[in-house]
Design an enzyme around this catalytic site. Structure first.
Site, mmCIF file in Angstrom:
data_model
loop_
_atom_site.group_PDB
_atom_site.id
_atom_site.type_symbol
_atom_site.label_atom_id
_atom_site.label_comp_id
_atom_site.label_asym_id
_atom_site.label_seq_id
_atom_site.Cartn_x
_atom_site.Cartn_y
_atom_site.Cartn_z
ATOM 1 N N GLU A 37 4.887 -1.155 -15.290
ATOM 2 C CA GLU A 37 4.879 -2.476 -14.647
ATOM 3 C C GLU A 37 3.646 -2.630 -13.765
ATOM 4 O O GLU A 37 3.208 -1.690 -13.118
ATOM 5 C CB GLU A 37 6.141 -2.668 -13.791
ATOM 6 C CG GLU A 37 7.403 -2.870 -14.592
ATOM 7 C CD GLU A 37 8.627 -3.066 -13.695
ATOM 8 O OE1 GLU A 37 8.465 -3.199 -12.458
ATOM 9 O OE2 GLU A 37 9.744 -3.091 -14.236
ATOM 10 N N ARG A 92 -5.747 -19.538 -30.656
ATOM 11 C CA ARG A 92 -5.745 -19.828 -32.097
ATOM 12 C C ARG A 92 -4.401 -20.341 -32.586
ATOM 13 O O ARG A 92 -4.296 -20.847 -33.697
ATOM 14 C CB ARG A 92 -6.162 -18.570 -32.871
ATOM 15 C CG ARG A 92 -7.655 -18.287 -32.775
ATOM 16 C CD ARG A 92 -8.051 -16.981 -33.414
ATOM 17 N NE ARG A 92 -7.749 -15.839 -32.546
ATOM 18 C CZ ARG A 92 -8.111 -14.600 -32.813
ATOM 19 N NH1 ARG A 92 -8.786 -14.343 -33.916
ATOM 20 N NH2 ARG A 92 -7.818 -13.623 -31.984
ATOM 21 N N ASP A 129 -17.118 -23.212 -41.004
ATOM 22 C CA ASP A 129 -15.969 -23.984 -41.498
ATOM 23 C C ASP A 129 -16.090 -25.420 -40.991
ATOM 24 O O ASP A 129 -16.953 -25.753 -40.178
ATOM 25 C CB ASP A 129 -14.637 -23.354 -41.051
ATOM 26 C CG ASP A 129 -14.567 -23.140 -39.550
ATOM 27 O OD1 ASP A 129 -15.130 -23.955 -38.789
ATOM 28 O OD2 ASP A 129 -13.966 -22.129 -39.131
ATOM 29 N N LYS A 140 -14.729 -23.339 -46.992
ATOM 30 C CA LYS A 140 -14.001 -22.119 -47.334
ATOM 31 C C LYS A 140 -12.508 -22.392 -47.331
ATOM 32 O O LYS A 140 -12.036 -23.373 -46.771
ATOM 33 C CB LYS A 140 -14.312 -21.002 -46.324
ATOM 34 C CG LYS A 140 -13.703 -21.281 -44.956
ATOM 35 C CD LYS A 140 -13.826 -20.121 -44.004
ATOM 36 C CE LYS A 140 -12.997 -20.439 -42.751
ATOM 37 N NZ LYS A 140 -13.264 -19.580 -41.623
ATOM 38 N N ARG A 171 -8.816 -20.111 -46.569
ATOM 39 C CA ARG A 171 -8.331 -18.848 -46.001
ATOM 40 C C ARG A 171 -6.957 -18.558 -46.605
ATOM 41 O O ARG A 171 -5.960 -19.170 -46.226
ATOM 42 C CB ARG A 171 -8.235 -18.975 -44.481
ATOM 43 C CG ARG A 171 -8.014 -17.656 -43.764
ATOM 44 C CD ARG A 171 -7.807 -17.882 -42.285
ATOM 45 N NE ARG A 171 -9.013 -18.239 -41.563
ATOM 46 C CZ ARG A 171 -9.899 -17.376 -41.093
ATOM 47 N NH1 ARG A 171 -9.718 -16.081 -41.282
ATOM 48 N NH2 ARG A 171 -10.945 -17.768 -40.430
#
EC number: 2.7.6.1
Length: 319
Positions: free
Chosen positions: A45, A102, A177, A200, A202
């Site tokens: 912790e 993301r 991209d 592209k 993915r």
């Protein structure tokens, strides 16, 4: 180095993710880093102590939520709680790299939007403002219910290439991209060069497959620009595709060098002449390569901190 902050209410603290950058930022501002300690209990912790008074101060906490992401995120949340309970007037998080960015939308059914979750956690923990650098998606700014200053590294990267005296008539700026076209356009405007786009698809995460190059790259020096380079799969395949399409040489640049897994090996074995990155993420010794050139974002972040503290406009830093 400015002296006016020596006895002011401005305080800059850091945690464990990128102490070198935090020290650079504090030096740019003209302050020593705030005194604090980060330790661990025997079960792992996080324990944080602030070793100086911050009552009524404007506190800025520098922490990239880079790997190990969860460790660094928990450090930041606990530090925010400590600062808030120590009666700071304002608490700003300075995030050179914003992890979990993301996952910014539901691309499939039953997926989380983790970028929003982390923004909520930071706000709940006590952040009253955020200063961030090159978010993966600009709409993440809207996930915060506090003021946010979104800085960009394109001017820093562009100035580096301007200093190399490359012929603008032989340059092309390439987005790997469709999502990065705006970023590529900003660099292209500064370097007075055209842009190209790599189309592209993915098939699965961290696996990129180049399909087509939109734009003329034949006989040109190509500069690939992205916000994040993680496993370097996309950028190395893109560089190879550019050479096969007639590009003379390929440079690559990004703001956030995550460089996980086989990234360094891929970069070393790629046709990329040089990879230019910033120090938003601190690289470990095993993530170095003769091809990598690191630029500092300390002045940019230091200027932002001073402008926020002095209640001046931050927008001039975008130019």
């Amino acid at each position: 180095m400015p002296e006016q902050y020596a006895n002011s209410k401005l305080k800059i603290f850091t945690l464990n993710s990128n102490r070198e950058l935090a020290e650079e930022i504090a030096k740019e501002v003209g302050l020593p880093l705030g005194k604090s300690t980060v330790t661990r209990f025997s079960d792992g912790e996080v324990q944080i102590n602030i070793d100086e008074s911050i009552r009524g101060c404007d506190v800025f906490i520098v922490q990239s939520t880079s790997g190990p992401v969860n460790e660094h995120l928990m450090e930041l949340l606990i530090m925010l709680d400590a600062v808030k309970r120590a009666s700071a007037r304002t608490v700003s998080v300075v995030l050179p790299y914003y992890g979990y960015a993301r996952q910014d939308r539901k691309a499939r059914a039953r997926e989380p939007i983790t970028a929003k979750l982390v923004a909520d956690l930071l706000t709940t923990a006590g952040a009253t403002r955020a200063i961030v650098l090159d978010l993966h998606a600009p709409q993440i700014q809207g996930f915060f219910n506090i003021p946010i200053d979104h800085l960009v590294a394109v001017p820093i990267l562009s100035d580096y290439f301007l200093g190399k005296d490359l012929d603008p008539s032989e340059l092309v700026i390439v987005s790997p991209d469709h999502g990065g076209v705006t970023r590529a356009r900003k660099m292209a405007d500064r370097l007075k060069a055209p842009i190209a786009i790599i189309d592209k698809r993915r098939p699965r995460p961290n696996v990129a497959e180049v399909m087509n190059i939109v734009g003329n790259v034949e006989g040109k020096t190509a500069i690939l620009i992205d916000d994040i380079i993680d496993t370097a799969g996309t950028i190395s395949i893109a560089a190879q595709a550019l050479i096969e399409s007639g590009a003379k040489e390929v440079y690559a640049c990004c703001t956030h060098a995550v460089l996980s897994g086989p990234a360094i090996e891929r970069i070393d074995n790629s046709v990329i002449k040089e990879l230019v990155i910033t120090n938003s993420i601190q690289l470990s010794e095993d993530k170095t390569s003769p091809k990598i050139k690191e630029l500092s974002v300390a002045k940019l972040l230091g200027d932002a901190i001073v402008r926020v503290f002095e209640e001046k406009s931050v927008s001039t830093l975008f130019d």
